[in-house]
Design a protein around this motif. Structure first.
Motif, PDB file in Angstrom:
ATOM      1  N   UNK A 105       0.820  -1.206   0.000  1.00  0.00           N
ATOM      2  CA  UNK A 105       0.000   0.000   0.000  1.00  0.00           C
ATOM      3  C   UNK A 105       0.860   1.265   0.000  1.00  0.00           C
ATOM      4  N   UNK A 106       0.349   2.300  -0.628  1.00  0.00           N
ATOM      5  CA  UNK A 106       0.949   3.634  -0.562  1.00  0.00           C
ATOM      6  C   UNK A 106       0.423   4.277   0.719  1.00  0.00           C
ATOM      7  N   UNK A 107       1.259   4.311   1.746  1.00  0.00           N
ATOM      8  CA  UNK A 107       0.762   4.751   3.054  1.00  0.00           C
ATOM      9  C   UNK A 107       0.470   6.244   3.099  1.00  0.00           C
ATOM     10  N   UNK A 108       1.136   7.036   2.257  1.00  0.00           N
ATOM     11  CA  UNK A 108       0.802   8.462   2.194  1.00  0.00           C
ATOM     12  C   UNK A 108      -0.620   8.631   1.659  1.00  0.00           C
ATOM     13  N   UNK A 109      -0.933   7.881   0.607  1.00  0.00           N
ATOM     14  CA  UNK A 109      -2.297   7.919   0.067  1.00  0.00           C
ATOM     15  C   UNK A 109      -3.296   7.334   1.057  1.00  0.00           C
ATOM     16  N   UNK A 110      -2.862   6.328   1.803  1.00  0.00           N
ATOM     17  CA  UNK A 110      -3.711   5.709   2.822  1.00  0.00           C
ATOM     18  C   UNK A 110      -4.122   6.755   3.868  1.00  0.00           C
ATOM     19  N   UNK A 111      -3.135   7.499   4.366  1.00  0.00           N
ATOM     20  CA  UNK A 111      -3.426   8.498   5.396  1.00  0.00           C
ATOM     21  C   UNK A 111      -4.270   9.648   4.829  1.00  0.00           C
ATOM     22  N   UNK A 112      -4.068   9.982   3.572  1.00  0.00           N
ATOM     23  CA  UNK A 112      -4.889  11.013   2.946  1.00  0.00           C
ATOM     24  C   UNK A 112      -6.344  10.550   2.854  1.00  0.00           C
TER      25      UNK A 112
END
Length: 283
Positions: free
Chosen positions: A264-271
């Motif tokens: 997973x792209x965790x930056x996108x996850x948090x967004x």
């Protein structure tokens, strides 16, 4: 490892209609995270699920150009499946088949034999249209209606689905009744018995019981998990108001503890997490 994000399940029971543009923006954010599949909407009667009456419009607004995530739509009958199958962007059709006759009638207004006949027709429809049917065995771990439930009943349903050629079966804890003691034996028995089927876990849970449920399924060999950011949603028939969808962030944390890469792209996850708050605010 496959993580299926289920905003459809999180949204469907909400009383206040989420504007189409808001839904679409949230789903587009989720498409950037890298989930295997996004359970994004449903082609069902708008009278039954008014929140998702705009699924076709939402689908038209999704940006699928830079995502590896595949789309799944829930259907409740063959007519809905035929509508969903017309959309080339959709990879999976999901159908809730209940081991509880009472819930089947409540959920899709069918008897169990009628629902199984629909499954056969939907599977054939998917084969013709290059799609895959996902059957959710709802009430897979017990039910509140007093209908008979046993591991043998779940196994018999699975046997019938295997005979039809169904390749993905998600055992579904529709009202949060599962425990490690019911989850582990079922997956431990079914996964080796039906190697041609990919088994998933669609678990509903209270905040204090999620870990034991995930661990039981994972340790029994399950590698497909449904979740919803924030644990939003859940079955309106659940007796405990704290019972919601499995929180995706808990799934991700558990897998990290096991050293399992999620991709997973965790930056996108948090967004997406930040976006989820106003989407579900007040619900």
């Amino acid at each position: 490892m496959k993580l299926i994000e289920c905003p459809r399940d999180a949204m469907q029971g909400l009383h206040d209609f989420i504007p189409t543009a808001t839904k679409t923006a949230y789903l587009n954010a989720l498409l950037q995270v890298g989930f295997d599949t996004l359970d994004f909407g449903s082609f069902v009667s708008p009278k039954a699920i008014p929140q998702l009456r705009d699924t076709a419009e939402v689908l038209a607004g999704l940006d699928l150009t830079n995502t590896k995530t595949k789309l799944l739509a829930i259907v409740a009958n063959l007519r809905g499946a035929e509508t969903a199958a017309q959309h080339p962007e959709i990879s999976y059709l999901g159908f809730p088949l209940s081991v509880s006759e009472t819930f089947q009638r409540r959920n899709t207004n069918q008897s169990t034999p009628e629902a199984l006949a629909d499954v056969a027709a939907m599977h054939a429809l998917c084969e013709r249209n290059g799609k895959t049917l996902v059957v959710y065995l709802s009430m897979g771990f017990g039910n509140p209606y007093g209908d008979a439930w046993s591991p043998e009943i779940v196994t018999d349903f699975t046997r019938q689905l295997a005979a039809l050629g169904v390749r993905i079966v998600a055992l579904s804890d529709t009202v949060g009744t599962s425990s490690a003691a019911t989850i582990a034996p079922l997956f431990s028995a079914l996964i080796p018995a039906y190697p041609q089927i990919e088994f998933g876990a669609h678990l509903h849970t209270t905040p204090g019981t999620w870990r034991e449920k995930v661990a039981a399924a994972y340790e029994a060999g399950c590698r497909r998990f449904d979740g919803a950011l924030g644990g939003f949603g859940g079955c309106p028939m659940a007796a405990d108001e704290l019972t919601g969808n499995m929180a995706t962030e808990n799934l991700v944390a558990f897998l990290a503890e096991q050293g399992v890469p999620t991709g997973l792209n965790m930056a996108a996850f948090h967004e997406a997490q930040l976006l989820s708050q106003p989407v579900f605010a007040g619900h």
